[in-house]
Design a protein around this motif. Structure first.
Motif, PDB file in Angstrom:
ATOM      1  N   ASP A 103      38.480  39.511  49.965  1.00 11.00           N
ATOM      2  CA  ASP A 103      38.192  38.693  48.779  1.00 11.00           C
ATOM      3  C   ASP A 103      37.809  39.549  47.572  1.00 11.00           C
ATOM      4  O   ASP A 103      38.156  39.218  46.437  1.00 11.00           O
ATOM      5  CB  ASP A 103      37.080  37.688  49.069  1.00 11.00           C
ATOM      6  CG  ASP A 103      37.527  36.597  50.034  1.00 11.00           C
ATOM      7  OD1 ASP A 103      38.744  36.358  50.146  1.00 11.00           O
ATOM      8  OD2 ASP A 103      36.644  35.982  50.663  1.00 11.00           O
ATOM      9  N   GLU A 104      37.084  40.638  47.808  1.00 11.66           N
ATOM     10  CA  GLU A 104      36.712  41.538  46.713  1.00 11.66           C
ATOM     11  C   GLU A 104      37.954  42.193  46.113  1.00 11.66           C
ATOM     12  O   GLU A 104      38.086  42.293  44.889  1.00 11.66           O
ATOM     13  CB  GLU A 104      35.772  42.641  47.213  1.00 11.66           C
ATOM     14  CG  GLU A 104      34.385  42.178  47.569  1.00 11.66           C
ATOM     15  CD  GLU A 104      33.542  43.310  48.131  1.00 11.66           C
ATOM     16  OE1 GLU A 104      32.458  43.555  47.563  1.00 11.66           O
ATOM     17  OE2 GLU A 104      33.959  43.945  49.134  1.00 11.66           O
ATOM     18  N   VAL A 105      38.863  42.643  46.964  1.00 12.99           N
ATOM     19  CA  VAL A 105      40.088  43.294  46.485  1.00 12.99           C
ATOM     20  C   VAL A 105      40.902  42.316  45.646  1.00 12.99           C
ATOM     21  O   VAL A 105      41.367  42.656  44.554  1.00 12.99           O
ATOM     22  CB  VAL A 105      40.912  43.853  47.665  1.00 12.99           C
ATOM     23  CG1 VAL A 105      42.272  44.364  47.194  1.00 12.99           C
ATOM     24  CG2 VAL A 105      40.142  44.964  48.385  1.00 12.99           C
ATOM     25  N   ILE A 106      41.053  41.084  46.121  1.00 20.90           N
ATOM     26  CA  ILE A 106      41.793  40.069  45.366  1.00 20.90           C
ATOM     27  C   ILE A 106      41.108  39.808  44.022  1.00 20.90           C
ATOM     28  O   ILE A 106      41.768  39.750  42.979  1.00 20.90           O
ATOM     29  CB  ILE A 106      41.923  38.768  46.186  1.00 20.90           C
ATOM     30  CG1 ILE A 106      42.822  39.004  47.402  1.00 20.90           C
ATOM     31  CG2 ILE A 106      42.466  37.632  45.322  1.00 20.90           C
ATOM     32  CD1 ILE A 106      42.825  37.864  48.413  1.00 20.90           C
ATOM     33  N   PHE A 107      39.792  39.680  44.026  1.00 14.50           N
ATOM     34  CA  PHE A 107      39.041  39.440  42.785  1.00 14.50           C
ATOM     35  C   PHE A 107      39.272  40.574  41.782  1.00 14.50           C
ATOM     36  O   PHE A 107      39.564  40.329  40.608  1.00 14.50           O
ATOM     37  CB  PHE A 107      37.549  39.280  43.080  1.00 14.50           C
ATOM     38  CG  PHE A 107      36.704  39.157  41.861  1.00 14.50           C
ATOM     39  CD1 PHE A 107      36.599  37.938  41.195  1.00 14.50           C
ATOM     40  CD2 PHE A 107      36.032  40.263  41.337  1.00 14.50           C
ATOM     41  CE1 PHE A 107      35.825  37.812  40.048  1.00 14.50           C
ATOM     42  CE2 PHE A 107      35.258  40.147  40.187  1.00 14.50           C
ATOM     43  CZ  PHE A 107      35.162  38.922  39.543  1.00 14.50           C
ATOM     44  N   PHE A 108      39.131  41.817  42.230  1.00 16.03           N
ATOM     45  CA  PHE A 108      39.308  42.963  41.331  1.00 16.03           C
ATOM     46  C   PHE A 108      40.730  43.020  40.783  1.00 16.03           C
ATOM     47  O   PHE A 108      40.942  43.305  39.604  1.00 16.03           O
ATOM     48  CB  PHE A 108      38.966  44.276  42.030  1.00 16.03           C
ATOM     49  CG  PHE A 108      37.500  44.445  42.343  1.00 16.03           C
ATOM     50  CD1 PHE A 108      36.520  44.079  41.435  1.00 16.03           C
ATOM     51  CD2 PHE A 108      37.105  44.983  43.551  1.00 16.03           C
ATOM     52  CE1 PHE A 108      35.173  44.244  41.717  1.00 16.03           C
ATOM     53  CE2 PHE A 108      35.754  45.152  43.850  1.00 16.03           C
ATOM     54  CZ  PHE A 108      34.793  44.779  42.940  1.00 16.03           C
ATOM     55  N   LEU A 109      41.721  42.762  41.644  1.00 19.24           N
ATOM     56  CA  LEU A 109      43.110  42.778  41.190  1.00 19.24           C
ATOM     57  C   LEU A 109      43.356  41.698  40.138  1.00 19.24           C
ATOM     58  O   LEU A 109      44.002  41.951  39.124  1.00 19.24           O
ATOM     59  CB  LEU A 109      44.063  42.598  42.366  1.00 19.24           C
ATOM     60  CG  LEU A 109      44.239  43.799  43.282  1.00 19.24           C
ATOM     61  CD1 LEU A 109      45.000  43.416  44.545  1.00 19.24           C
ATOM     62  CD2 LEU A 109      44.941  44.939  42.552  1.00 19.24           C
ATOM     63  N   LYS A 110      42.840  40.508  40.375  1.00 19.33           N
ATOM     64  CA  LYS A 110      43.005  39.420  39.395  1.00 19.33           C
ATOM     65  C   LYS A 110      42.323  39.748  38.078  1.00 19.33           C
ATOM     66  O   LYS A 110      42.786  39.344  37.014  1.00 19.33           O
ATOM     67  CB  LYS A 110      42.446  38.113  39.959  1.00 19.33           C
ATOM     68  CG  LYS A 110      43.337  37.472  40.996  1.00 19.33           C
ATOM     69  CD  LYS A 110      42.750  36.162  41.491  1.00 19.33           C
ATOM     70  CE  LYS A 110      43.704  35.459  42.423  1.00 19.33           C
ATOM     71  NZ  LYS A 110      43.166  34.176  42.923  1.00 19.33           N
ATOM     72  N   GLN A 124      52.529  40.410  43.136  1.00 23.59           N
ATOM     73  CA  GLN A 124      53.040  40.374  44.513  1.00 23.59           C
ATOM     74  C   GLN A 124      51.925  40.661  45.516  1.00 23.59           C
ATOM     75  O   GLN A 124      51.800  39.972  46.530  1.00 23.59           O
ATOM     76  CB  GLN A 124      54.160  41.391  44.709  1.00 23.59           C
ATOM     77  CG  GLN A 124      55.456  41.019  44.086  1.00 23.59           C
ATOM     78  CD  GLN A 124      56.517  42.101  44.271  1.00 23.59           C
ATOM     79  OE1 GLN A 124      56.202  43.268  44.495  1.00 23.59           O
ATOM     80  NE2 GLN A 124      57.770  41.700  44.184  1.00 23.59           N
ATOM     81  N   VAL A 125      51.126  41.666  45.231  1.00 26.95           N
ATOM     82  CA  VAL A 125      50.036  42.050  46.139  1.00 26.95           C
ATOM     83  C   VAL A 125      49.040  40.896  46.281  1.00 26.95           C
ATOM     84  O   VAL A 125      48.642  40.543  47.398  1.00 26.95           O
ATOM     85  CB  VAL A 125      49.332  43.332  45.650  1.00 26.95           C
ATOM     86  CG1 VAL A 125      48.072  43.606  46.455  1.00 26.95           C
ATOM     87  CG2 VAL A 125      50.288  44.525  45.720  1.00 26.95           C
ATOM     88  N   ILE A 126      48.642  40.292  45.187  1.00 27.29           N
ATOM     89  CA  ILE A 126      47.697  39.168  45.229  1.00 27.29           C
ATOM     90  C   ILE A 126      48.278  38.029  46.056  1.00 27.29           C
ATOM     91  O   ILE A 126      47.600  37.461  46.925  1.00 27.29           O
ATOM     92  CB  ILE A 126      47.328  38.695  43.803  1.00 27.29           C
ATOM     93  CG1 ILE A 126      46.496  39.754  43.086  1.00 27.29           C
ATOM     94  CG2 ILE A 126      46.585  37.356  43.856  1.00 27.29           C
ATOM     95  CD1 ILE A 126      46.313  39.492  41.594  1.00 27.29           C
ATOM     96  N   GLU A 127      49.526  37.683  45.808  1.00 27.27           N
ATOM     97  CA  GLU A 127      50.178  36.587  46.542  1.00 27.27           C
ATOM     98  C   GLU A 127      50.182  36.861  48.045  1.00 27.27           C
ATOM     99  O   GLU A 127      49.870  35.986  48.846  1.00 27.27           O
ATOM    100  CB  GLU A 127      51.611  36.410  46.023  1.00 27.27           C
ATOM    101  CG  GLU A 127      52.390  35.320  46.708  1.00 27.27           C
ATOM    102  CD  GLU A 127      51.919  33.909  46.356  1.00 27.27           C
ATOM    103  OE1 GLU A 127      52.226  32.993  47.133  1.00 27.27           O
ATOM    104  OE2 GLU A 127      51.241  33.714  45.334  1.00 27.27           O
ATOM    105  N   VAL A 128      50.502  38.065  48.427  1.00 24.55           N
ATOM    106  CA  VAL A 128      50.523  38.416  49.851  1.00 24.55           C
ATOM    107  C   VAL A 128      49.114  38.387  50.437  1.00 24.55           C
ATOM    108  O   VAL A 128      48.884  37.819  51.505  1.00 24.55           O
ATOM    109  CB  VAL A 128      51.185  39.795  50.070  1.00 24.55           C
ATOM    110  CG1 VAL A 128      50.937  40.306  51.481  1.00 24.55           C
ATOM    111  CG2 VAL A 128      52.676  39.709  49.780  1.00 24.55           C
ATOM    112  N   LEU A 129      48.159  39.003  49.752  1.00 32.16           N
ATOM    113  CA  LEU A 129      46.793  39.047  50.274  1.00 32.16           C
ATOM    114  C   LEU A 129      46.194  37.651  50.416  1.00 32.16           C
ATOM    115  O   LEU A 129      45.425  37.394  51.337  1.00 32.16           O
ATOM    116  CB  LEU A 129      45.907  39.940  49.405  1.00 32.16           C
ATOM    117  CG  LEU A 129      46.255  41.427  49.404  1.00 32.16           C
ATOM    118  CD1 LEU A 129      45.314  42.190  48.480  1.00 32.16           C
ATOM    119  CD2 LEU A 129      46.251  42.014  50.809  1.00 32.16           C
TER     120      LEU A 129
END
Length: 170
Positions: free
Chosen positions: A11-18, A63-68
């Motif tokens: 969840d942290e990785v997704i948050f930072f990417l967004k 793409q990375v966010i969608e996959v994660l």
């Protein structure tokens, strides 16, 4: 403390990417000339290959966010196919073989890899349930380990559908 020793939650990785914050990535050269790498708790390392100047293209980030965000679906597809490996004959089975262990306990997810042109050819027959993508930007990899083998599993980015598995000896 070095970022090499920091593990982030999914969840942290997704948050930072967004948020467009790439400062938590290590930029190094493992799979390509320039990779963005982050260590994630329970899901191995995330690699984004072929980046430049410590920046990640927006399309790749999407793409990375969608996959994660749909990682569980990808993992289930992988486990459903990994159990088809016939350990006695070192080839892909028909599915009639009896797999006695939970694949989630047997196969360890080590890496999730985006932007890799292609995985090196393995020593065993490749499993391909759908046609392979024409361009590397159209796919991502999840690398599973089950000693003495590794099982790089390739997925199509647009619908996160498994398209190949290339077993090889560690």
């Amino acid at each position: 403390m070095s970022l090499n020793s920091v593990y982030f939650d999914l969840d942290e990785v997704i948050f930072f990417l967004k948020d467009g914050d790439y400062s938590f990535f290590n930029f190094c050269s493992d799979y390509s000339d320039r990779d963005a790498v982050v260590y994630m708790k329970g899901t191995g390392c995330l690699y984004i290959c072929n980046v430049s100047d410590d920046d990640i293209p927006e399309e790749t980030v999407r793409q990375v966010i969608e996959v994660l965000e749909h990682l569980d679906e990808c993992l289930e597809q992988a486990y459903d196919k990994l159990v088809l490996w016939d350990w006695n004959h070192h080839k892909w089975g028909s599915g009639n073989e009896s797999f006695t262990h939970d694949p989630k306990e047997v196969f360890e997810l080590e890496d999730i890899i985006f932007g890799l042109k292609d995985w090196p050819k393995g020593e065993f027959q490749e499993y391909c349930p759908v046609p392979k993508p024409k361009a590397s930007a159209d796919c991502f990899w999840m690398n599973f380990r089950c000693d003495p083998l590794e099982f790089p599993v390739q997925f199509l980015c647009d619908d996160r559908r498994l398209c190949s598995i290339k077993p090889y000896i560690l």
